[in-house]
Write a protein that holds these residues in place. Structure first.
Motif, PDB file in Angstrom:
ATOM      1  N   GLY A  38       0.796  -1.221   0.000  1.00  0.00           N
ATOM      2  CA  GLY A  38       0.000   0.000   0.000  1.00  0.00           C
ATOM      3  C   GLY A  38       0.824   1.264   0.000  1.00  0.00           C
ATOM      4  N   TYR A  39       2.145   1.121  -0.141  1.00  0.00           N
ATOM      5  CA  TYR A  39       3.024   2.294  -0.153  1.00  0.00           C
ATOM      6  C   TYR A  39       2.892   3.035  -1.486  1.00  0.00           C
ATOM      7  CZ  TYR A  39       7.346   5.009  -0.339  1.00  0.00           C
ATOM      8  OH  TYR A  39       8.274   6.032  -0.460  1.00  0.00           O
ATOM      9  N   VAL A  40       2.699   4.336  -1.389  1.00  0.00           N
ATOM     10  CA  VAL A  40       2.597   5.193  -2.576  1.00  0.00           C
ATOM     11  C   VAL A  40       3.880   6.007  -2.682  1.00  0.00           C
ATOM     12  CG1 VAL A  40       1.321   7.048  -3.717  1.00  0.00           C
ATOM     13  CG2 VAL A  40       0.099   5.327  -2.370  1.00  0.00           C
ATOM     14  N   GLY A  41       4.698   5.678  -3.687  1.00  0.00           N
ATOM     15  CA  GLY A  41       5.973   6.367  -3.847  1.00  0.00           C
ATOM     16  C   GLY A  41       5.947   7.474  -4.880  1.00  0.00           C
ATOM     17  N   GLY A  42       5.022   7.375  -5.844  1.00  0.00           N
ATOM     18  CA  GLY A  42       4.917   8.418  -6.854  1.00  0.00           C
ATOM     19  C   GLY A  42       4.877   7.907  -8.276  1.00  0.00           C
ATOM     20  N   PHE A  43       5.528   6.736  -8.526  1.00  0.00           N
ATOM     21  CA  PHE A  43       5.574   6.198  -9.886  1.00  0.00           C
ATOM     22  C   PHE A  43       5.237   4.710  -9.865  1.00  0.00           C
ATOM     23  CE2 PHE A  43       8.152   9.960 -10.411  1.00  0.00           C
ATOM     24  CZ  PHE A  43       7.941  10.360 -11.723  1.00  0.00           C
ATOM     25  N   SER A  44       4.462   4.276 -10.833  1.00  0.00           N
ATOM     26  CA  SER A  44       4.224   2.853 -11.028  1.00  0.00           C
ATOM     27  C   SER A  44       5.372   2.276 -11.855  1.00  0.00           C
ATOM     28  CB  SER A  44       2.905   2.621 -11.755  1.00  0.00           C
ATOM     29  OG  SER A  44       2.988   3.095 -13.094  1.00  0.00           O
ATOM     30  N   ARG A  45       5.465   0.950 -11.890  1.00  0.00           N
ATOM     31  CA  ARG A  45       6.499   0.321 -12.712  1.00  0.00           C
ATOM     32  C   ARG A  45       6.316   0.677 -14.179  1.00  0.00           C
ATOM     33  NH1 ARG A  45      11.326  -0.700 -12.774  1.00  0.00           N
ATOM     34  NH2 ARG A  45      11.151  -1.660 -10.694  1.00  0.00           N
ATOM     35  N   ALA A  46       5.096   0.692 -14.669  1.00  0.00           N
ATOM     36  CA  ALA A  46       4.844   1.026 -16.072  1.00  0.00           C
ATOM     37  C   ALA A  46       5.277   2.462 -16.377  1.00  0.00           C
ATOM     38  CB  ALA A  46       3.375   0.831 -16.420  1.00  0.00           C
ATOM     39  N   GLU A  47       5.000   3.374 -15.433  1.00  0.00           N
ATOM     40  CA  GLU A  47       5.401   4.770 -15.625  1.00  0.00           C
ATOM     41  C   GLU A  47       6.919   4.900 -15.664  1.00  0.00           C
ATOM     42  OE1 GLU A  47       1.667   7.173 -13.576  1.00  0.00           O
ATOM     43  OE2 GLU A  47       3.263   6.364 -12.307  1.00  0.00           O
ATOM     44  N   LEU A  48       7.611   4.150 -14.819  1.00  0.00           N
ATOM     45  CA  LEU A  48       9.072   4.210 -14.829  1.00  0.00           C
ATOM     46  C   LEU A  48       9.649   3.630 -16.116  1.00  0.00           C
ATOM     47  CD1 LEU A  48      10.371   3.397 -11.237  1.00  0.00           C
ATOM     48  CD2 LEU A  48      10.202   5.601 -12.392  1.00  0.00           C
ATOM     49  N   ASP A  49       9.064   2.564 -16.612  1.00  0.00           N
ATOM     50  CA  ASP A  49       9.542   1.991 -17.868  1.00  0.00           C
ATOM     51  C   ASP A  49       9.425   3.016 -19.001  1.00  0.00           C
ATOM     52  OD1 ASP A  49      10.094  -0.374 -16.599  1.00  0.00           O
ATOM     53  OD2 ASP A  49       8.263  -1.395 -17.254  1.00  0.00           O
ATOM     54  N   THR A  50       8.306   3.734 -19.047  1.00  0.00           N
ATOM     55  CA  THR A  50       8.124   4.780 -20.052  1.00  0.00           C
ATOM     56  C   THR A  50       9.118   5.911 -19.852  1.00  0.00           C
ATOM     57  OG1 THR A  50       5.762   4.272 -20.199  1.00  0.00           O
ATOM     58  CG2 THR A  50       6.447   6.422 -21.006  1.00  0.00           C
ATOM     59  N   PHE A  51       9.338   6.255 -18.595  1.00  0.00           N
ATOM     60  CA  PHE A  51      10.285   7.305 -18.197  1.00  0.00           C
ATOM     61  C   PHE A  51      11.694   6.977 -18.701  1.00  0.00           C
ATOM     62  CE2 PHE A  51      13.043   9.244 -14.955  1.00  0.00           C
ATOM     63  CZ  PHE A  51      12.448  10.466 -14.703  1.00  0.00           C
ATOM     64  N   PHE A  52      12.168   5.772 -18.431  1.00  0.00           N
ATOM     65  CA  PHE A  52      13.517   5.376 -18.845  1.00  0.00           C
ATOM     66  C   PHE A  52      13.631   5.271 -20.363  1.00  0.00           C
ATOM     67  CE2 PHE A  52      13.628   3.064 -14.537  1.00  0.00           C
ATOM     68  CZ  PHE A  52      14.151   4.181 -13.904  1.00  0.00           C
ATOM     69  N   GLU A  53      12.573   4.837 -21.008  1.00  0.00           N
ATOM     70  CA  GLU A  53      12.586   4.750 -22.463  1.00  0.00           C
ATOM     71  C   GLU A  53      12.720   6.138 -23.077  1.00  0.00           C
ATOM     72  OE1 GLU A  53      12.651   3.683 -26.313  1.00  0.00           O
ATOM     73  OE2 GLU A  53      12.863   2.347 -24.572  1.00  0.00           O
ATOM     74  N   ALA A  54      12.030   7.111 -22.525  1.00  0.00           N
ATOM     75  CA  ALA A  54      12.128   8.487 -23.030  1.00  0.00           C
ATOM     76  C   ALA A  54      13.530   9.042 -22.831  1.00  0.00           C
ATOM     77  CB  ALA A  54      11.097   9.366 -22.330  1.00  0.00           C
ATOM     78  N   MET A  55      14.122   8.752 -21.673  1.00  0.00           N
ATOM     79  CA  MET A  55      15.496   9.196 -21.422  1.00  0.00           C
ATOM     80  C   MET A  55      16.466   8.580 -22.419  1.00  0.00           C
ATOM     81  SD  MET A  55      15.992   9.221 -17.269  1.00  0.00           S
ATOM     82  CE  MET A  55      17.586  10.063 -17.394  1.00  0.00           C
ATOM     83  N   SER A  56      16.261   7.292 -22.699  1.00  0.00           N
ATOM     84  CA  SER A  56      17.173   6.573 -23.589  1.00  0.00           C
ATOM     85  C   SER A  56      17.063   7.025 -25.040  1.00  0.00           C
ATOM     86  CB  SER A  56      16.892   5.062 -23.520  1.00  0.00           C
ATOM     87  OG  SER A  56      17.071   4.575 -22.210  1.00  0.00           O
ATOM     88  N   SER A  57      15.863   7.348 -25.464  1.00  0.00           N
ATOM     89  CA  SER A  57      15.653   7.648 -26.879  1.00  0.00           C
ATOM     90  C   SER A  57      16.114   9.049 -27.253  1.00  0.00           C
ATOM     91  CB  SER A  57      14.182   7.459 -27.254  1.00  0.00           C
ATOM     92  OG  SER A  57      13.360   8.351 -26.517  1.00  0.00           O
ATOM     93  N   ASN A  58      15.892  10.026 -26.388  1.00  0.00           N
ATOM     94  CA  ASN A  58      16.343  11.401 -26.668  1.00  0.00           C
ATOM     95  C   ASN A  58      16.488  12.114 -25.324  1.00  0.00           C
ATOM     96  OD1 ASN A  58      16.702  14.114 -27.381  1.00  0.00           O
ATOM     97  ND2 ASN A  58      15.471  13.890 -29.246  1.00  0.00           N
ATOM     98  N   TYR A  59      17.671  12.009 -24.755  1.00  0.00           N
ATOM     99  CA  TYR A  59      17.865  12.499 -23.391  1.00  0.00           C
ATOM    100  C   TYR A  59      17.589  13.990 -23.262  1.00  0.00           C
ATOM    101  CZ  TYR A  59      19.994  13.933 -19.030  1.00  0.00           C
ATOM    102  OH  TYR A  59      20.194  14.495 -17.793  1.00  0.00           O
ATOM    103  N   TYR A  60      18.081  14.785 -24.190  1.00  0.00           N
ATOM    104  CA  TYR A  60      17.960  16.237 -24.054  1.00  0.00           C
ATOM    105  C   TYR A  60      16.511  16.697 -24.230  1.00  0.00           C
ATOM    106  CZ  TYR A  60      22.994  15.912 -24.134  1.00  0.00           C
ATOM    107  OH  TYR A  60      24.284  15.568 -23.820  1.00  0.00           O
ATOM    108  N   ALA A  61      15.778  16.040 -25.086  1.00  0.00           N
ATOM    109  CA  ALA A  61      14.349  16.351 -25.215  1.00  0.00           C
ATOM    110  C   ALA A  61      13.619  15.960 -23.936  1.00  0.00           C
ATOM    111  CB  ALA A  61      13.754  15.611 -26.413  1.00  0.00           C
ATOM    112  N   TRP A  62      13.989  14.803 -23.383  1.00  0.00           N
ATOM    113  CA  TRP A  62      13.378  14.381 -22.114  1.00  0.00           C
ATOM    114  C   TRP A  62      13.656  15.404 -21.026  1.00  0.00           C
ATOM    115  CZ3 TRP A  62      15.975  13.657 -17.546  1.00  0.00           C
ATOM    116  CH2 TRP A  62      15.187  13.193 -16.475  1.00  0.00           C
ATOM    117  N   ALA A  63      14.909  15.867 -20.916  1.00  0.00           N
ATOM    118  CA  ALA A  63      15.293  16.815 -19.864  1.00  0.00           C
ATOM    119  C   ALA A  63      14.506  18.110 -19.977  1.00  0.00           C
ATOM    120  CB  ALA A  63      16.793  17.098 -19.924  1.00  0.00           C
TER     121      ALA A  63
END
Length: 270
Positions: free
Chosen positions: A132-157
Motif C-alpha cells: 500500500g506504499y505510494v511512492g509516486g511512480f508505477s512500474r509502467a510509468e518508470l519503464d516509459t520514463f527510462f525509455e524516453a530518457m534513452s531515446s532522446n535524453y535532451y528532449a526528455w530533460a
C-alpha cells in the motif's frame, strides 16, 4: 583537503562559524541550487558544498556504473569528504535522494552528524501495491520514463524539468533545472536515474537515530504528500514541518520558506 576528493566532488568550503552545514543536491541538480541557502547561512555557519559524481562540476571520469549502482556508494563519498575535512557533529541538508545518502552515512558513522534535514526526500519512488506504499511512480510509468530518457535524453530533460519544478508561472526555474540536467552525460544520467527511481531504503528508516527534520513542501511530481508522513512515522527522532511551497525543488522556488524552516530547527537544537 586532498586534491583527489576535492576534484572528484568539486568540494567548496564557504562561510565561518563553529557549526558546519553540508548541503547535498538531488538527481540532475548541482551545488549551485543551494545558493539561496548559502547566502542566508554563510555568515553564521561553515558551509560545505559538493557535487555528486556525474553531476555539476564533479569529475565525470570518476563515475563507474559498477561502483555507483547503489546509494551506499554516494554515502561512502560523503563520509570520505567528512574524514578529509575532519568533520563531526554536522548538520546535513539533503535534497531528494540525498536525504537517503545522509541517512545511510549516519548509520555507518553517527558521530559525524548532529542533525539531518530532508528536503523533498524519499526512501522509495516506486509504488509498492503489495504494502500500500505510494511512492509516486508505477512500474509502467518508470519503464516509459527510462525509455524516453534513452531515446532522446535532451528532449526528455527539457520536458521533465518544468514538470518537476512545478512552478509554471516562473519558467526560468524550469529552464535552470533543464540546464543542470542537460549538463550530465546521458549515459551517467540514465544510470543515475535508474538508481534513484528504483532504490528502496524504507527498511533503514527505523535505524536512523540522528534527529531529523522533514521539510514537507506540498505535492510534486516525484514525491507525494504521503511520503513525508511515512518517513515521519518511521524515523525515531523525526520532526516534520510544513512550508508553503510546491514542486520538487522548493529550495529554489521557495527559498525563504526553506531557509526559515532550517533556521528554526538549528535554533531549537542550539
Amino acid at each position: 583537503m586532498g586534491q583527489a576528493i576535492k576534484k572528484r566532488n568539486n568540494v567548496q568550503v564557504l562561510g565561518s562559524g563553529r557549526q558546519t552545514l553540508i548541503f547535498a543536491h538531488g538527481f540532475g541538480s548541482e551545488q549551485s541550487a543551494w545558493r539561496h541557502q548559502v547566502a542566508e547561512f554563510q555568515k553564521r555557519y561553515r558551509i560545505v558544498l559538493f557535487d555528486h559524481v556525474g553531476c555539476g562540476g564533479s569529475d565525470f571520469n570518476a563515475f563507474s556504473p559498477h561502483r555507483y549502482r547503489g546509494v551506499h556508494a554516494y554515502a561512502e563519498d560523503l563520509l570520505e569528504l567528512c574524514e578529509e575535512l575532519k568533520l563531526t557533529d554536522v548538520t546535513f541538508v539533503g535534497h531528494s535522494f540525498s536525504g537517503m545518502v545522509g541517512a545511510l552515512a549516519a548509520l555507518v558513522e553517527p558521530r559525524r552528524f548532529r542533525q539531518l534535514v530532508f528536503v523533498k526526500s524519499t526512501p522509495r519512488v516506486l509504488d509498492d501495491p503489495d504494502s500500500g506504499y505510494v511512492g509516486g511512480f508505477s512500474r509502467a510509468e518508470l519503464d516509459t520514463f527510462f525509455e524516453a530518457m534513452s531515446s532522446n535524453y535532451y528532449a526528455w530533460a527539457s520536458g521533465f524539468a518544468p514538470l518537476a519544478m512545478g512552478n509554471p508561472e516562473r519558467p526560468e526555474l524550469g529552464q535552470e533545472f533543464a540546464r543542470s540536467l542537460s549538463s550530465m552525460r546521458p549515459d551517467i544520467a540514465l544510470a543515475f536515474a535508474r538508481l534513484v527511481f528504483q532504490y528502496d531504503h524504507r527498511g533503514d528508516l527505523p535505524r536512523v537515530k540522528v534527529p531529523t527534520l522533514i521539510i514537507h513542501a506540498g505535492e510534486d511530481l516525484a514525491v507525494p504528500n504521503q511520503v513525508s508522513d511515512y518517513m515521519a512515522r518511521r524515523i525515531p527522532l523525526a520532526k516534520m514541518t510544513t512550508i508553503n511551497a510546491r514542486g520538487h525543488l522548493p529550495h529554489l522556488s521557495a527559498p525563504v520558506e526553506v531557509n526559515r524552516a532550517i533556521d528554526s530547527y538549528l535554533a531549537a537544537a542550539a
